[in-house]
Design an enzyme around this catalytic site. Sequence first.
Site, mmCIF file in Angstrom:
data_model
loop_
_atom_site.group_PDB
_atom_site.id
_atom_site.type_symbol
_atom_site.label_atom_id
_atom_site.label_comp_id
_atom_site.label_asym_id
_atom_site.label_seq_id
_atom_site.Cartn_x
_atom_site.Cartn_y
_atom_site.Cartn_z
ATOM 1 N N ASP A 35 -8.349 -26.828 -7.955
ATOM 2 C CA ASP A 35 -7.331 -27.449 -7.129
ATOM 3 C C ASP A 35 -6.165 -26.483 -6.934
ATOM 4 O OD1 ASP A 35 -5.312 -29.077 -6.021
ATOM 5 O OD2 ASP A 35 -6.072 -30.846 -7.064
ATOM 6 N N LYS B 78 -10.370 -16.307 7.023
ATOM 7 C CA LYS B 78 -9.170 -15.523 6.714
ATOM 8 C C LYS B 78 -9.347 -14.739 5.428
ATOM 9 C CE LYS B 78 -5.826 -18.601 8.964
ATOM 10 N NZ LYS B 78 -6.763 -19.735 9.143
ATOM 11 N N CYS C 97 -3.098 -25.081 11.091
ATOM 12 C CA CYS C 97 -3.630 -25.074 12.456
ATOM 13 C C CYS C 97 -3.205 -26.374 13.127
ATOM 14 C CB CYS C 97 -5.139 -24.925 12.451
ATOM 15 S SG CYS C 97 -5.801 -24.638 14.107
#
Length: 503
Positions: A357, A311, A428
């Site tokens: 992070d 992406k 997903c």
Amino acid sequence: MNENTPRRNDKGRTRNRGGERHYSTSAPSARRRTADPARLVAFEVLEAVSNDDAYANLVLPSRIRAHRLDKRSAGLATELAYGSLRWAGTYDLVLAECIDRPLAEVDSAIVNALRLGTHQLLNMRVPHHAALSETVALVRERIGAGPSGFVNAVLRRVSETEAEGWTTLLLAKARSEAQALGIEFAHPEWIVRALRQSLVIHGSDEAQLPELLAADNAAPAVNLVALPGLGSLDEALAEGAAPGELVADSATTNHGDLGRLASVREGTVRVQDVGSQLVARAFAQVPVETGAERDGRPEAWLDACAGPGGKAALLGALAQERGFALDANEPQEHRADLVERAFAPLDAGVWRIRVGDAREIGEILPNEYDRVLVDVPCSGLGALRRRPESRWRRSPEDIAGLGPLQREILESALKAVRPGGVVGYVTCSPHPAETVAVVDDVLARWSEPGTRLTRLSARGALDAVALTPLFEGTADRQDAQLWPHVHGTDAMFLSLIRKDPAS
């Protein structure tokens, strides 16, 4: 002495010297001594998945190249590996009926070979004698002569009943409808229940469940995307790919190793599920109200969970087309390297990579970006057709464990976006605990002074970039859930959230 009388040697043993000689097809001279290369590749994939926690879709291409399989053999290896992994749970129930001890006590390599043989016997048009002989040859070569006899005996028992008969026998033992569907469609019972709940929560009819489970078992076409302004699909189309029907600059193909295409090697054409293409384009196109145009500055975008870079590469190309910039964050060094490789076709001044992070970005860079995409770590239940082994690896505890992380990442993204900017939350997975529950919770407890959060129509945004309408008749819902059995995509979820100044 009659010419047909058996002759004896000096030890009194006879030798058949006369008459017509008969040979058994199972004689050692007639047995296959070496494994068929396609079956060997499939076995190596199953072993990597079992022993190394590998993903089949990553291991299979390298094994096909290592064994130099031609197109036909590569197709056979793919069906053998993916089919055996996809149906492993159901095949294990069949094998348990044919073995006189718990399957857990059988060596894992032997179990993998038995699954390969069972798949050929019950789900492929392979003659039974070929399935048996080829599997036994594989075991003899890779595991040993002793286990080959055991495998031969077990598979002969499997072959005595047709696939429909095994299904009938196993369904008769099912304790619930969900377990029966799990047997029929090779899904763990808890996933069957989770997908039924997901359909209902996302506004679909639970009667679609068998169709959804069947879609998870269908081999998906390979989707390609040409990076906007950088790539062309001409080479792929000339090689037999078909133009994509859902989104611009896309194509579908079922042809072999795509690494042979120069555009794929260069990275200007990439393999990417059409669902991922749709959510990236929808996120990039939804209007923002940060005042970037009034300030005369380019929009700043962030992909907060960028690895392995699919992406991110598409977003980077879209940003480059518009004169914008993209930052890509990835916590793991090796995945950050993959993102950098995906950015190779882009201008160097368009992108930056941050290794860190995602949960910290909102504190470190508050109100920094006009758009933030968070494709959070998730269970992957939406990609079971492409990752057939995942269904047997996951557990309900995984879902529970991911929830806090997903909420923290979304909260961080909302802090990092400017007032008037948009955050795209993507998974997903259709599981309610990873989708609507996460967004609902974060919005309910939002307390940043001077701002409020507004859910935008993700369905409208997806329809705006799709070549055909995706969500007709469902305007009452804001979040969007794609489905493999409806849209032919992975089960991608998208929620779009705008951070507005408080009125």
